[in-house]
Write a protein that holds these residues in place. Structure first.
Motif, PDB file in Angstrom:
ATOM      1  N   GLU A  38      43.639  50.233  42.549  1.00  0.00           N
ATOM      2  CA  GLU A  38      44.968  49.848  42.067  1.00  0.00           C
ATOM      3  C   GLU A  38      45.030  48.341  41.811  1.00  0.00           C
ATOM      4  N   ASP A  39      44.429  47.547  42.695  1.00  0.00           N
ATOM      5  CA  ASP A  39      44.397  46.097  42.490  1.00  0.00           C
ATOM      6  C   ASP A  39      43.635  45.725  41.224  1.00  0.00           C
ATOM      7  N   LYS A  40      42.505  46.392  40.987  1.00  0.00           N
ATOM      8  CA  LYS A  40      41.725  46.123  39.776  1.00  0.00           C
ATOM      9  C   LYS A  40      42.518  46.493  38.530  1.00  0.00           C
ATOM     10  N   LYS A  41      43.227  47.599  38.608  1.00  0.00           N
ATOM     11  CA  LYS A  41      44.023  48.041  37.463  1.00  0.00           C
ATOM     12  C   LYS A  41      45.133  47.038  37.162  1.00  0.00           C
ATOM     13  N   GLN A  42      45.812  46.560  38.190  1.00  0.00           N
ATOM     14  CA  GLN A  42      46.879  45.586  37.997  1.00  0.00           C
ATOM     15  C   GLN A  42      46.332  44.294  37.391  1.00  0.00           C
ATOM     16  N   GLU A  43      45.165  43.860  37.850  1.00  0.00           N
ATOM     17  CA  GLU A  43      44.545  42.649  37.305  1.00  0.00           C
ATOM     18  C   GLU A  43      44.186  42.846  35.834  1.00  0.00           C
ATOM     19  N   LEU A  44      43.650  44.003  35.486  1.00  0.00           N
ATOM     20  CA  LEU A  44      43.303  44.291  34.106  1.00  0.00           C
ATOM     21  C   LEU A  44      44.539  44.315  33.212  1.00  0.00           C
ATOM     22  N   ARG A  46      47.333  42.750  33.740  1.00  0.00           N
ATOM     23  CA  ARG A  46      47.821  41.372  33.624  1.00  0.00           C
ATOM     24  C   ARG A  46      47.026  40.606  32.569  1.00  0.00           C
ATOM     25  N   LYS A  47      45.699  40.745  32.582  1.00  0.00           N
ATOM     26  CA  LYS A  47      44.859  40.051  31.606  1.00  0.00           C
ATOM     27  C   LYS A  47      45.144  40.535  30.186  1.00  0.00           C
ATOM     28  N   ARG A  49      47.939  41.779  29.040  1.00  0.00           N
ATOM     29  CA  ARG A  49      49.248  41.251  28.618  1.00  0.00           C
ATOM     30  C   ARG A  49      49.142  39.796  28.204  1.00  0.00           C
ATOM     31  N   GLU A  50      48.377  39.011  28.977  1.00  0.00           N
ATOM     32  CA  GLU A  50      48.208  37.598  28.639  1.00  0.00           C
ATOM     33  C   GLU A  50      47.525  37.446  27.283  1.00  0.00           C
TER      34      GLU A  50
END
Length: 73
Positions: A38-44, A46-47, A49-50
């Motif tokens: 889940e943490d990896k998915k959230q980081e992906l 976020r990237k 979207r940026e």
């Protein structure tokens, strides 16, 4: 009345097989793996979207006069 009215064997679905560690209360590595995923998915997300915001910012014209002429066409 049905004869098997008090026999509820098999009602309610199946139970998950517990490992020996789970039975002893050591916890499951599966929960930790899900958290990491889940943490990896959230980081992906976020990237992505940026990158999308940066790309949208570069494709939109910065000059307001250019926006007015395109709106009139």
């Amino acid at each position: 009345m049905a004869k098997g009215r008090n026999n509820l064997l098999g009602v309610g679905g199946q139970r998950k097989k517990l490992s020996r560690a789970d039975q002893q209360g050591a916890g499951s590595a599966r929960v930790a793996d899900r958290k990491v995923a889940e943490d990896k998915k959230q980081e992906l997300v976020r990237k992505m979207r940026e990158r999308a915001e940066a790309q949208a910012a570069t494709t939109t014209p910065a000059d307001p006069a250019e926006q007015d002429t395109s709106a009139q066409s």
